[in-house]
Write a protein that holds these residues in place. Structure first.
Motif, PDB file in Angstrom:
ATOM      1  N   THR A  28       2.984 -14.996  10.041  1.00  0.00           N
ATOM      2  CA  THR A  28       2.628 -13.690  10.113  1.00  0.00           C
ATOM      3  C   THR A  28       3.987 -12.982   9.058  1.00  0.00           C
ATOM      4  O   THR A  28       2.818 -12.883   8.223  1.00  0.00           O
ATOM      5  CB  THR A  28       2.857 -12.867  11.214  1.00  0.00           C
ATOM      6  N   HIS A  29       4.420 -13.485   8.535  1.00  0.00           N
ATOM      7  CA  HIS A  29       5.627 -13.145   7.466  1.00  0.00           C
ATOM      8  C   HIS A  29       6.138 -14.559   6.951  1.00  0.00           C
ATOM      9  O   HIS A  29       6.874 -14.230   6.703  1.00  0.00           O
ATOM     10  CB  HIS A  29       6.451 -12.519   8.494  1.00  0.00           C
ATOM     11  N   SER A  30       5.216 -14.431   6.622  1.00  0.00           N
ATOM     12  CA  SER A  30       5.284 -16.277   5.857  1.00  0.00           C
ATOM     13  C   SER A  30       4.906 -15.604   4.514  1.00  0.00           C
ATOM     14  O   SER A  30       4.552 -14.955   3.860  1.00  0.00           O
ATOM     15  CB  SER A  30       4.574 -17.317   6.650  1.00  0.00           C
ATOM     16  N   PRO A  31       5.490 -16.700   3.695  1.00  0.00           N
ATOM     17  CA  PRO A  31       5.453 -16.240   2.721  1.00  0.00           C
ATOM     18  C   PRO A  31       4.175 -16.435   2.034  1.00  0.00           C
ATOM     19  O   PRO A  31       3.625 -15.281   0.731  1.00  0.00           O
ATOM     20  CB  PRO A  31       6.067 -17.157   1.062  1.00  0.00           C
ATOM     21  N   GLU A  32       3.218 -17.213   1.976  1.00  0.00           N
ATOM     22  CA  GLU A  32       2.204 -17.665   1.688  1.00  0.00           C
ATOM     23  C   GLU A  32       1.459 -16.653   2.434  1.00  0.00           C
ATOM     24  O   GLU A  32       0.441 -15.258   1.771  1.00  0.00           O
ATOM     25  CB  GLU A  32       1.143 -18.583   2.974  1.00  0.00           C
ATOM     26  N   ALA A  33       1.374 -15.737   3.492  1.00  0.00           N
ATOM     27  CA  ALA A  33       1.116 -14.781   4.146  1.00  0.00           C
ATOM     28  C   ALA A  33       1.190 -13.267   3.459  1.00  0.00           C
ATOM     29  O   ALA A  33       0.063 -12.553   3.235  1.00  0.00           O
ATOM     30  CB  ALA A  33       1.334 -14.129   5.309  1.00  0.00           C
ATOM     31  N   ASP A  34       2.631 -13.462   3.417  1.00  0.00           N
ATOM     32  CA  ASP A  34       2.863 -12.332   1.627  1.00  0.00           C
ATOM     33  C   ASP A  34       2.314 -11.658   1.090  1.00  0.00           C
ATOM     34  O   ASP A  34       1.802 -10.880   0.233  1.00  0.00           O
ATOM     35  CB  ASP A  34       4.566 -11.596   1.910  1.00  0.00           C
ATOM     36  N   LEU A  35       2.123 -13.393   0.001  1.00  0.00           N
ATOM     37  CA  LEU A  35       1.104 -13.068  -1.043  1.00  0.00           C
ATOM     38  C   LEU A  35      -0.327 -12.828  -1.263  1.00  0.00           C
ATOM     39  O   LEU A  35      -0.808 -12.701  -1.601  1.00  0.00           O
ATOM     40  CB  LEU A  35       2.033 -14.627  -1.598  1.00  0.00           C
ATOM     41  N   ALA A  36      -0.715 -13.389  -0.060  1.00  0.00           N
ATOM     42  CA  ALA A  36      -1.784 -13.277   0.360  1.00  0.00           C
ATOM     43  C   ALA A  36      -2.257 -11.226   0.616  1.00  0.00           C
ATOM     44  O   ALA A  36      -3.172 -10.719  -0.191  1.00  0.00           O
ATOM     45  CB  ALA A  36      -2.542 -13.781   0.996  1.00  0.00           C
ATOM     46  N   ARG A  37      -1.524 -10.604   0.763  1.00  0.00           N
ATOM     47  CA  ARG A  37      -1.643  -9.298   1.395  1.00  0.00           C
ATOM     48  C   ARG A  37      -1.489  -8.278   0.792  1.00  0.00           C
ATOM     49  O   ARG A  37      -1.287  -7.717  -0.430  1.00  0.00           O
ATOM     50  CB  ARG A  37      -0.772  -9.184   2.576  1.00  0.00           C
ATOM     51  N   HIS A  38      -0.501  -8.929  -0.375  1.00  0.00           N
ATOM     52  CA  HIS A  38       0.069  -8.605  -2.086  1.00  0.00           C
ATOM     53  C   HIS A  38      -0.591  -8.404  -3.034  1.00  0.00           C
ATOM     54  O   HIS A  38      -1.222  -7.724  -3.411  1.00  0.00           O
ATOM     55  CB  HIS A  38       1.544  -8.767  -2.329  1.00  0.00           C
ATOM     56  N   ALA A  39      -1.665  -9.667  -2.687  1.00  0.00           N
ATOM     57  CA  ALA A  39      -3.047  -9.868  -3.918  1.00  0.00           C
ATOM     58  C   ALA A  39      -4.457  -9.191  -3.410  1.00  0.00           C
ATOM     59  O   ALA A  39      -4.413  -8.452  -3.734  1.00  0.00           O
ATOM     60  CB  ALA A  39      -3.008 -11.104  -3.905  1.00  0.00           C
ATOM     61  N   GLU A  40      -4.412  -8.902  -1.691  1.00  0.00           N
ATOM     62  CA  GLU A  40      -5.448  -7.914  -1.429  1.00  0.00           C
ATOM     63  C   GLU A  40      -4.924  -6.774  -1.785  1.00  0.00           C
ATOM     64  O   GLU A  40      -5.991  -6.108  -2.091  1.00  0.00           O
ATOM     65  CB  GLU A  40      -5.376  -8.225   0.162  1.00  0.00           C
ATOM     66  N   LYS A  41      -3.805  -5.614  -1.395  1.00  0.00           N
ATOM     67  CA  LYS A  41      -3.402  -4.936  -1.922  1.00  0.00           C
ATOM     68  C   LYS A  41      -3.583  -3.716  -3.893  1.00  0.00           C
ATOM     69  O   LYS A  41      -3.930  -3.276  -3.589  1.00  0.00           O
ATOM     70  CB  LYS A  41      -2.091  -4.521  -1.243  1.00  0.00           C
ATOM     71  N   MET A  42      -3.511  -5.474  -3.828  1.00  0.00           N
ATOM     72  CA  MET A  42      -3.410  -4.593  -5.677  1.00  0.00           C
ATOM     73  C   MET A  42      -4.974  -4.693  -6.025  1.00  0.00           C
ATOM     74  O   MET A  42      -5.344  -3.795  -6.489  1.00  0.00           O
ATOM     75  CB  MET A  42      -2.961  -6.434  -6.503  1.00  0.00           C
ATOM     76  N   ALA A  43      -5.429  -5.947  -5.750  1.00  0.00           N
ATOM     77  CA  ALA A  43      -6.905  -5.972  -5.674  1.00  0.00           C
ATOM     78  C   ALA A  43      -7.970  -4.406  -5.174  1.00  0.00           C
ATOM     79  O   ALA A  43      -8.212  -4.077  -5.661  1.00  0.00           O
ATOM     80  CB  ALA A  43      -7.917  -6.726  -4.694  1.00  0.00           C
ATOM     81  N   LYS A  44      -7.052  -3.969  -4.129  1.00  0.00           N
ATOM     82  CA  LYS A  44      -8.117  -2.387  -3.799  1.00  0.00           C
ATOM     83  C   LYS A  44      -6.877  -1.715  -4.644  1.00  0.00           C
ATOM     84  O   LYS A  44      -8.418  -0.621  -5.508  1.00  0.00           O
ATOM     85  CB  LYS A  44      -7.636  -2.228  -2.251  1.00  0.00           C
ATOM     86  N   LYS A  45      -6.057  -1.744  -5.173  1.00  0.00           N
ATOM     87  CA  LYS A  45      -5.865  -0.861  -6.103  1.00  0.00           C
ATOM     88  C   LYS A  45      -6.140  -0.689  -7.425  1.00  0.00           C
ATOM     89  O   LYS A  45      -6.947   0.580  -8.552  1.00  0.00           O
ATOM     90  CB  LYS A  45      -4.024  -0.593  -6.147  1.00  0.00           C
ATOM     91  N   LYS A  46      -6.769  -1.906  -7.848  1.00  0.00           N
ATOM     92  CA  LYS A  46      -7.332  -2.080  -9.556  1.00  0.00           C
ATOM     93  C   LYS A  46      -9.014  -1.519  -9.211  1.00  0.00           C
ATOM     94  O   LYS A  46      -9.439  -0.843 -10.008  1.00  0.00           O
ATOM     95  CB  LYS A  46      -7.508  -3.549 -10.337  1.00  0.00           C
ATOM     96  N   ALA A  47      -9.563  -1.474  -8.048  1.00  0.00           N
ATOM     97  CA  ALA A  47     -10.956  -1.304  -7.720  1.00  0.00           C
ATOM     98  C   ALA A  47     -11.078  -0.179  -7.959  1.00  0.00           C
ATOM     99  O   ALA A  47     -12.222   0.845  -8.552  1.00  0.00           O
ATOM    100  CB  ALA A  47     -11.904  -1.839  -6.186  1.00  0.00           C
ATOM    101  N   ALA A  48      -9.884   1.005  -7.230  1.00  0.00           N
ATOM    102  CA  ALA A  48      -9.606   1.709  -7.082  1.00  0.00           C
ATOM    103  C   ALA A  48      -9.839   2.501  -9.071  1.00  0.00           C
ATOM    104  O   ALA A  48      -9.909   3.730  -8.769  1.00  0.00           O
ATOM    105  CB  ALA A  48      -8.932   2.541  -6.236  1.00  0.00           C
ATOM    106  N   ARG A  49      -8.665   2.200  -9.577  1.00  0.00           N
ATOM    107  CA  ARG A  49      -8.042   2.944 -10.836  1.00  0.00           C
ATOM    108  C   ARG A  49      -9.357   2.280 -11.862  1.00  0.00           C
ATOM    109  O   ARG A  49      -9.828   3.566 -12.599  1.00  0.00           O
ATOM    110  CB  ARG A  49      -7.398   1.829 -11.158  1.00  0.00           C
TER     111      ARG A  49
END
Length: 210
Positions: free
Chosen positions: A6-27
């Motif tokens: 759950t806390h692997s670097p790959e999982a952290d990167l995926a969560r960050h990408a998903e979070k930024m995608a949601k922010k971009k869609a909202a903006r």
């Protein structure tokens, strides 16, 4: 799924990408609703440094885009400044520059002369704003002239409300901007003083203050 996975670097990167995608869609959704354009009344005020510096940043953006603009300095006197020297030397075809004041009020100690010079500067400002060729007009330190009643606030408000061309930007700088002007403006920034080297005995320096 283990905690390590759950806390692997790959999982952290995926969560960050998903979070930024949601922010971009909202903006993007918000930005899609912002389609209007108008000439803005912009006020830079407050006790902090940077009011004129930020305004000249917009003037240089206009110059960079080949848009005509103009500057009227209400208080600053004949002292050489980097922005004025650069504009007069290289960009006078795109930017008119008028230094109308004879120095700060505590230097002249002549109220009648200060009022007369402020009135001349205001007449020049109105002429430049009325000219549809100018995309932006900077009224540098006009707030100080208004504060000392060298220029009538009511006249400034009425002119901006009734005579400013629809697509012309007007920038008004100087501390202690009047509440009525702030109410009329489309964009207001207050520079807050946190620290200033002057309090530590450092004088105004070339390339920073002028």
């Amino acid at each position: 799924m283990t905690e390590e996975t759950t806390h692997s670097p790959e999982a952290d990167l995926a969560r960050h990408a998903e979070k930024m995608a949601k922010k971009k869609a909202a903006r993007d959704k918000i930005m899609a609703t912002k389609t209007g354009e108008k000439g803005l009344i912009i006020v830079h005020t407050g006790k902090g440094k940077g009011k004129s510096s930020a305004a000249f940043g917009m003037i240089f953006r206009h110059i960079a885009h080949g848009k005509k603009c103009a500057v009227v300095q209400f208080i600053k006197g004949a002292m050489s400044t980097g922005e004025r020297d650069l504009i007069l030397r290289h960009f006078s075809d795109l930017c008119e520059f008028h230094t109308m004041g004879e120095g700060f009020t505590w230097e002249t100690q002549d109220k009648a002369r200060d009022i007369a010079m402020a009135q001349v500067a205001w007449e020049k400002a109105k002429e430049l704003i009325r000219d549809p060729a100018n995309s932006m007009v900077l009224l540098d330190e006009i707030n100080i002239a208004i504060r000392y009643d060298y220029i009538d606030l009511g006249e400034v408000l009425e002119f901006l409300a009734t005579e400013k061309p629809d697509m012309t930007h007007v920038v008004l700088t100087g501390r202690n901007a009047k509440d009525e002007l702030i109410e009329l403006a489309d964009l207001v920034t207050e520079m807050e003083l946190v620290k200033h080297p002057f309090r530590s005995g450092i004088k105004a320096q070339i390339g920073v203050e002028y």
